[in-house]
Design an enzyme around this catalytic site. Structure first.
Site, PDB file in Angstrom:
ATOM      1  N   ALA A 283     -21.172  41.955  24.491  1.00 17.44           N
ATOM      2  CA  ALA A 283     -22.184  41.095  25.094  1.00 17.44           C
ATOM      3  C   ALA A 283     -23.572  41.661  24.843  1.00 17.44           C
ATOM      4  O   ALA A 283     -23.768  42.871  24.863  1.00 17.44           O
ATOM      5  CB  ALA A 283     -21.956  40.959  26.596  1.00 17.44           C
TER       6      ALA A 283
ATOM      7  N   SER B  14     -32.408  36.878  14.567  1.00 19.84           N
ATOM      8  CA  SER B  14     -33.085  35.686  14.034  1.00 19.84           C
ATOM      9  C   SER B  14     -32.372  34.415  14.499  1.00 19.84           C
ATOM     10  O   SER B  14     -33.007  33.406  14.803  1.00 19.84           O
ATOM     11  CB  SER B  14     -33.120  35.741  12.507  1.00 19.84           C
ATOM     12  OG  SER B  14     -34.049  36.721  12.091  1.00 19.84           O
TER      13      SER B  14
ATOM     14  N   GLU C 224     -33.762  42.854  19.916  1.00 23.43           N
ATOM     15  CA  GLU C 224     -34.587  41.987  20.783  1.00 23.43           C
ATOM     16  C   GLU C 224     -34.395  40.506  20.416  1.00 23.43           C
ATOM     17  O   GLU C 224     -35.351  39.730  20.366  1.00 23.43           O
ATOM     18  CB  GLU C 224     -36.057  42.419  20.761  1.00 23.43           C
ATOM     19  CG  GLU C 224     -36.202  43.842  21.286  1.00 23.43           C
ATOM     20  CD  GLU C 224     -37.426  44.094  22.136  1.00 23.43           C
ATOM     21  OE1 GLU C 224     -37.981  43.132  22.719  1.00 23.43           O
ATOM     22  OE2 GLU C 224     -37.808  45.263  22.265  1.00 23.43           O
TER      23      GLU C 224
ATOM     24  N   GLN D 273     -48.186  38.277 -15.335  1.00 27.58           N
ATOM     25  CA  GLN D 273     -48.388  37.195 -14.372  1.00 27.58           C
ATOM     26  C   GLN D 273     -47.233  37.068 -13.375  1.00 27.58           C
ATOM     27  O   GLN D 273     -47.453  36.811 -12.190  1.00 27.58           O
ATOM     28  CB  GLN D 273     -48.598  35.874 -15.100  1.00 27.58           C
ATOM     29  CG  GLN D 273     -49.142  34.796 -14.173  1.00 27.58           C
ATOM     30  CD  GLN D 273     -49.279  33.467 -14.892  1.00 27.58           C
ATOM     31  OE1 GLN D 273     -48.315  32.964 -15.457  1.00 27.58           O
ATOM     32  NE2 GLN D 273     -50.465  32.921 -14.872  1.00 27.58           N
TER      33      GLN D 273
ATOM     34  N   HIS E 256     -41.085  48.371  -7.411  1.00 25.22           N
ATOM     35  CA  HIS E 256     -41.068  49.815  -7.656  1.00 25.22           C
ATOM     36  C   HIS E 256     -40.002  50.186  -8.698  1.00 25.22           C
ATOM     37  O   HIS E 256     -39.956  51.331  -9.134  1.00 25.22           O
ATOM     38  CB  HIS E 256     -40.779  50.585  -6.370  1.00 25.22           C
ATOM     39  CG  HIS E 256     -41.977  50.764  -5.487  1.00 25.22           C
ATOM     40  ND1 HIS E 256     -42.525  49.748  -4.753  1.00 25.22           N
ATOM     41  CD2 HIS E 256     -42.742  51.852  -5.204  1.00 25.22           C
ATOM     42  CE1 HIS E 256     -43.561  50.204  -4.061  1.00 25.22           C
ATOM     43  NE2 HIS E 256     -43.708  51.478  -4.317  1.00 25.22           N
TER      44      HIS E 256
END
Lengths: 267, 380
Positions: free
Chosen positions: B131, B367, B364, B280, B339
């Protein structure tokens, strides 16, 4: 203990622009900071106040209205009160005229804040680099002075000052009131706290003008009252920096060096 | 940065946090991650500057500032050390909000000044093995016994538990009432029957101890209840927005750092005869990253502004967290991609950011929980 810290707002850049006509600094568009050495002086005062919480730290600066931002920075770090000394007639003052005005301002501030036991300055400003204003204030006020200080602590009626010397450091006892100018100590100045910063944002900073300093001799201030004049300012020609060789191993570096010297037909 | 959301005080606070992060946190962040240890003296230094008491009321040793002040600090600190933000969010939001909102005078005086001073850490014990967001499924129980409650249960993934003096514990007092039968307790970690499980090895945001908290016949006086009986979770729901805005702010900071790293790397790395950023395809990736970060900023700052102006902010906070977390994960992923092989090396900061940011779409309120909140408001 009642401590006055003298602070100069300086441009935060190595690319100092100079007005070619007046040979003075152009302050517009350059971000400004509290002169680094003055921040050390303020930290030294704050450390005395840490040990003697009934101490008061007042900071003073001579400069344009914008210098209030630097004074607020000092309030957010450790100062209890700040004064700006500002007047058009003070503009263009050399170190002697500046120290003369400041010593008069110090006497005026003492009427409001009580007599100062010590006046702390940075050893020099990072823009002008003269290292004259602090010692000159001491002379105007006829106070003893210690220069190149690293730390200072209260020792009864005296200050114990750790001073940097060429052949080693010295501990000097000096009677108060006195002037101490500070160089870079081994510790970093403290950060402003959020609480102090917010209070500083709201602080009113009184400005002392020539009208508040009636004893000043007008012939000794400003560009005209300054015995020294800048004849010419120029950016010295930069010497080309060398080639840095840093290979994986010393051996490889040596090989590279020989190769470069060979390519340049030096050897 | 000039913005309609922030005043001079906010900008000052941001500046203080940025300077501290750059000078004090950037140099230790890699070591904090590698050693899984955050120096407590650095936490205390943050407390001295005011970071741990931002939202704690002034009468309890804090600064009593608004949500936007909190946003500024979280954003700047997260740029250099995500782990450090846990100390800030714990002190300002997760573990103190229940006390500030519904604690007794005695509880506030006992706990809050120590938290603001960085001398005391409080854990927040809601999540259980089965839970978390689904609070109705909590199994930890509190049974009334004379002047006391007896607590039994197991809390998991409890941040700071091993170093906490107290833990906020949610336990069922009226199991038949589901989420409306949960009470909140302030439990002293030194009480008999309270123990911590083993140290949790986390993927990112390492340096703060996380463990289970076991409660075995723990007897707590009734005065330890925070707020009214059975209203613990109901009250907790009222404090979620600040926490979500805080996590969203962290995401902004981490994404900003990732973009700066990407810009720097692609300017310096030469391939096919020119710097990467002169290709680009690479430059357009940077443009997308920057745009999404600033879209996230708009949502986060707006949510904080609503909260500060006492307007309904739950949906805005959920949108801010949902978007900022997903955007930050993607931006950091792209920065790592830029990178190349270096991004996969532990020597590079982007590798740590990639691990640190991942949990932001989970804790918290994941999503998906944010999507539940947002759609719930739309469909009500």
């Amino acid at each position: 203990m009642n401590i006055l810290v003298c602070m100069k707002q300086v441009p935060d850049t190595t690319e100092i622009k100079i007005n070619p006509e007046t040979n003075t600094l152009m302050r517009e568009g350059v971000p400004s900071i509290v002169n680094t050495f003055d921040a050390f002086a303020l930290e030294a005062a704050a450390r005395i106040k840490d040990k003697h919480p009934d101490s008061k730290i007042v900071v003073v600066s001579m400069g344009p209205e914008q210098a209030k931002a630097a004074l607020k920075e000092c309030l957010s770090i450790a100062a209890d009160k700040a004064y700006l000394v500002s007047d058009r007639v003070f503009g263009g003052s050399d170190t002697l005229a500046t120290s003369y005005i400041l010593s008069n301002a110090i006497r005026k501030i003492e009427e409001l804040e009580g007599k100062f036991d010590a006046i702390f300055c940075g050893k020099q400003a990072i823009d002008g680099d003269t290292a004259q204003v602090g010692p000159e204030i001491a002379e105007h006020l006829d106070y003893p002075q210690v220069t190149y200080a690293l730390e200072a602590e209260l020792d009864g009626e005296r200050l114990r000052v750790l001073k940097e010397g060429q052949d080693g450091n010295m501990v000097i006892g000096v009677k108060t009131p006195c002037v101490v100018t500070f160089t870079k100590p081994s510790f970093d100045p403290r950060y402003p706290t959020i609480k102090r910063k917010m209070a500083a944002n709201r602080a009113e900073i009184p400005t002392l003008t020539s009208a508040d300093l009636p004893d000043i001799d007008a012939a000794r201030i400003g560009l005209k009252g300054s015995p020294t004049h800048v004849k010419r300012s120029f950016v010295p020609e930069r010497k080309k920096s060398g080639v840095k060789i840093q290979e994986e191993t010393d051996g490889e570096s040596a090989v590279k060096l020989v190769q470069l010297l060979g390519d340049a037909h030096v050897i | 940065m000039q913005s309609p959301f922030f005043n001079e005080d906010h900008e000052s606070i941001r500046q203080i946090a940025r300077e501290f992060a750059e000078k004090e946190l950037a140099p230790i962040a890699a070591e904090v991650d590698a050693s899984d240890h955050f120096p407590l003296e650095t936490a205390r230094a943050m407390a001295e500057l005011g970071f741990l008491g931002l939202k704690i009321p002034e009468e309890y040793g804090g600064l009593g500032l608004d949500a936007r002040s909190y946003v500024c600090v979280m954003e700047e600190i997260a740029r250099k050390c995500a782990t450090a933000t846990i100390f800030i969010s714990s002190a300002n939001s997760l573990s103190t909000a229940p006390l500030v909102l519904s604690g007794t005078e005695e509880q506030k005086e006992q706990i809050l000044p120590g938290v603001a001073a960085g001398e005391r850490f409080i854990a927040f014990g809601l999540t259980e093995p089965n839970a978390g967001s689904d609070a109705a499924s909590l199994t930890t129980k509190a049974v009334e016994d004379g002047d006391s409650y007896i607590l039994n249960g197991r809390k998991c993934f409890i941040t700071m538990a091993p170093i906490a003096s107290h833990c906020i514990v949610y336990a069922k007092t009226s199991p038949e009432k589901g989420a409306k039968g949960i009470s909140c307790f302030l439990v002293d970690m030194a009480l008999p029957g309270v123990s911590c499980g083993r140290h949790e090895e986390k993927m990112g945001q390492r340096g703060v101890p996380v463990s289970d908290v076991l409660l075995e016949d723990v007897r707590v006086p009734k005065s330890c209840m925070v707020g009214e009986r059975d209203l613990g979770f109901v009250n907790a729901m009222r404090t979620l927005s600040v926490g979500r805005i805080g996590i969203a702010s962290m995401c902004l900071g981490m994404a900003q750092e990732a973009i700066e790293l990407a810009v720097s790397h692609t300017k310096n790395r030469v391939q096919f005869g020119k710097p990467l950023c002169r290709h680009q395809a690479i430059a357009f990736m940077l443009a997308d990253m920057e745009t999404r970060l600033n879209a996230a900023r708009g949502l986060v700052y707006q949510a904080a502004w609503l909260l500060d102006n006492r307007q309904p902010a739950d949906k805005a906070a959920s949108m801010a967290k949902l978007y900022a977390a997903e955007a930050a994960i993607s931006i950091i992923n792209q920065s790592l991609q830029l990178h190349g092989g270096y991004g996969y090396s532990r020597e590079y900061e982007i590798e740590r950011l990639y691990r640190d940011v991942r949990v932001c779409a989970i804790y918290e309120g994941s999503s998906q929980v944010q999507q539940m909140v947002i759609s719930g408001q739309m469909l009500k």
